[in-house]
Design an enzyme around this catalytic site. Sequence first.
Site, PDB file in Angstrom:
ATOM      1  N   ASN A  11     -31.079  12.962   6.312  1.00  0.00           N
ATOM      2  CA  ASN A  11     -30.884  13.110   7.759  1.00  0.00           C
ATOM      3  C   ASN A  11     -31.273  11.803   8.435  1.00  0.00           C
ATOM      4  OD1 ASN A  11     -30.757  13.898  10.408  1.00  0.00           O
ATOM      5  ND2 ASN A  11     -32.553  15.236  10.343  1.00  0.00           N
ATOM      6  N   TRP A  12     -30.263  11.022   8.796  1.00  0.00           N
ATOM      7  CA  TRP A  12     -30.542   9.693   9.353  1.00  0.00           C
ATOM      8  C   TRP A  12     -30.804   9.715  10.852  1.00  0.00           C
ATOM      9  CZ3 TRP A  12     -25.862   7.719   6.089  1.00  0.00           C
ATOM     10  CH2 TRP A  12     -26.285   7.554   4.767  1.00  0.00           C
ATOM     11  N   LYS A  13     -30.665  10.860  11.470  1.00  0.00           N
ATOM     12  CA  LYS A  13     -30.975  10.997  12.898  1.00  0.00           C
ATOM     13  C   LYS A  13     -30.266   9.909  13.696  1.00  0.00           C
ATOM     14  CE  LYS A  13     -35.237  13.135  11.422  1.00  0.00           C
ATOM     15  NZ  LYS A  13     -36.601  13.531  11.724  1.00  0.00           N
ATOM     16  N   HIS A  95     -31.906  21.790  14.358  1.00  0.00           N
ATOM     17  CA  HIS A  95     -33.018  20.896  14.010  1.00  0.00           C
ATOM     18  C   HIS A  95     -34.035  20.926  15.150  1.00  0.00           C
ATOM     19  CE1 HIS A  95     -35.356  17.357  13.133  1.00  0.00           C
ATOM     20  NE2 HIS A  95     -34.872  17.395  11.904  1.00  0.00           N
ATOM     21  N   GLU A  97     -35.674  18.734  16.570  1.00  0.00           N
ATOM     22  CA  GLU A  97     -35.493  17.691  17.601  1.00  0.00           C
ATOM     23  C   GLU A  97     -34.416  18.103  18.594  1.00  0.00           C
ATOM     24  OE1 GLU A  97     -35.019  14.482  14.837  1.00  0.00           O
ATOM     25  OE2 GLU A  97     -37.146  14.595  14.341  1.00  0.00           O
ATOM     26  N   GLU A 161     -38.667  23.446   8.099  1.00  0.00           N
ATOM     27  CA  GLU A 161     -39.229  22.168   8.532  1.00  0.00           C
ATOM     28  C   GLU A 161     -40.359  22.424   9.525  1.00  0.00           C
ATOM     29  OE1 GLU A 161     -36.256  18.793   7.960  1.00  0.00           O
ATOM     30  OE2 GLU A 161     -35.830  19.631   9.911  1.00  0.00           O
ATOM     31  N   GLY A 167     -41.657  13.594  10.577  1.00  0.00           N
ATOM     32  CA  GLY A 167     -41.826  12.221  11.043  1.00  0.00           C
ATOM     33  C   GLY A 167     -43.278  11.832  11.302  1.00  0.00           C
ATOM     34  N   SER A 203     -41.559  14.975   6.218  1.00  0.00           N
ATOM     35  CA  SER A 203     -42.242  13.907   5.487  1.00  0.00           C
ATOM     36  C   SER A 203     -42.147  14.075   3.971  1.00  0.00           C
ATOM     37  CB  SER A 203     -43.700  13.780   5.937  1.00  0.00           C
ATOM     38  OG  SER A 203     -43.746  13.484   7.324  1.00  0.00           O
ATOM     39  N   GLY A 224     -35.799  12.856   6.209  1.00  0.00           N
ATOM     40  CA  GLY A 224     -35.541  11.944   7.325  1.00  0.00           C
ATOM     41  C   GLY A 224     -35.916  10.523   6.964  1.00  0.00           C
ATOM     42  N   GLY A 225     -37.120  10.117   7.380  1.00  0.00           N
ATOM     43  CA  GLY A 225     -37.580   8.737   7.215  1.00  0.00           C
ATOM     44  C   GLY A 225     -37.333   8.152   5.834  1.00  0.00           C
TER      45      GLY A 225
HETATM   46  P1  PGA Z   1     -38.917  13.330   8.080  1.00  0.00           P
HETATM   47  O1  PGA Z   1     -37.741  14.143   8.822  1.00  0.00           O
HETATM   48  O2  PGA Z   1     -38.599  13.364   6.617  1.00  0.00           O
HETATM   49  O3  PGA Z   1     -38.862  11.951   8.663  1.00  0.00           O
HETATM   50  O4  PGA Z   1     -40.177  14.038   8.396  1.00  0.00           O
HETATM   51  C1  PGA Z   1     -37.227  15.309   8.275  1.00  0.00           C
HETATM   52  C2  PGA Z   1     -36.254  15.929   9.251  1.00  0.00           C
HETATM   53  O5  PGA Z   1     -36.529  15.917  10.446  1.00  0.00           O
HETATM   54  O6  PGA Z   1     -35.175  16.435   8.863  1.00  0.00           O
END
Ligand code: PGA
Length: 246
Positions: A11-13, A95, A97, A161, A167, A203, A224-225
């Site tokens: 997930n590159w957001k 998600h 976010e 999540e 994050g 994470s 994500g990250g």
């Molecule tokens: P993260 O993000 O691995 O940076 O915590 C995961 C996500 O939000 O899908």
Amino acid sequence: MSERTFLLAANWKMNPTPAAALVNAHGDQSKNPYHPHADIDVVVFPTFLDVQRCMDAGLIVGAQYGHPEVSGAHTGDVSMAMLKTIGCRYVLCGHSERRNDHKETDNDVAAQAIAALEQKIHPIICIGETLEEREKGHAEAVVKKQLKGLPLESDVTIAYEPVWAIGTGKTATPTQAQEMHAFIRSQLPKDRRDSTRILYGGSMKVENAEAMLKQPDIDGGLIGGASLKPEEFGKMIEIAEKMIIN
Ligand code: PGA
């Protein structure tokens, strides 16, 4: 070991697509850790602007959001039907976010998942509690409420999540994650319990991937990250692949 195939989702957001992802995966795949693998499912979620480029590079691509209506007066949005036309195979729904930034409700998320299924796009539906909810002992109740109204009798993927782990570098322990995944599985319709994949997100990284993926109810990760770093993502795929062989 479960019969569910691991799914690692990048997930590159709202970040630029890693350059390595655009190395044509039809050719020398060793240069592109994001390319489709035979033994596990690897899917990338770029911004809308890079969906086509990633598909051209031979990747399996999902969108980070899709509007449930086919078309209409929704400035800035892209519909599930449009995603289908362009060739998206997956979509993220709900998600945290988006729930936070765009005030998406559980009903909105259910409508997205249903619209995705109608378009034959596979929804990855995100659920998870905040730190405050966990500390008050409400984590299961929150997740249960988020699951209500979802089309769980269909072929969907759930991503657990915990909001406090996204994050932040903080990760749920494998035990905490497994407990919640088992709870989520217990909430699924009986005939879907064995087949529905439940991913962990928050994470996930090289250091904790093996411990997470070892858990009986964790079927992959929404990453994500760490997925923005091709080497790191590649290592996580290696870890998952080794676990299948062993
Ligand atoms: P993260 O993000 O691995 O940076 O915590 C995961 C996500 O939000 O899908």
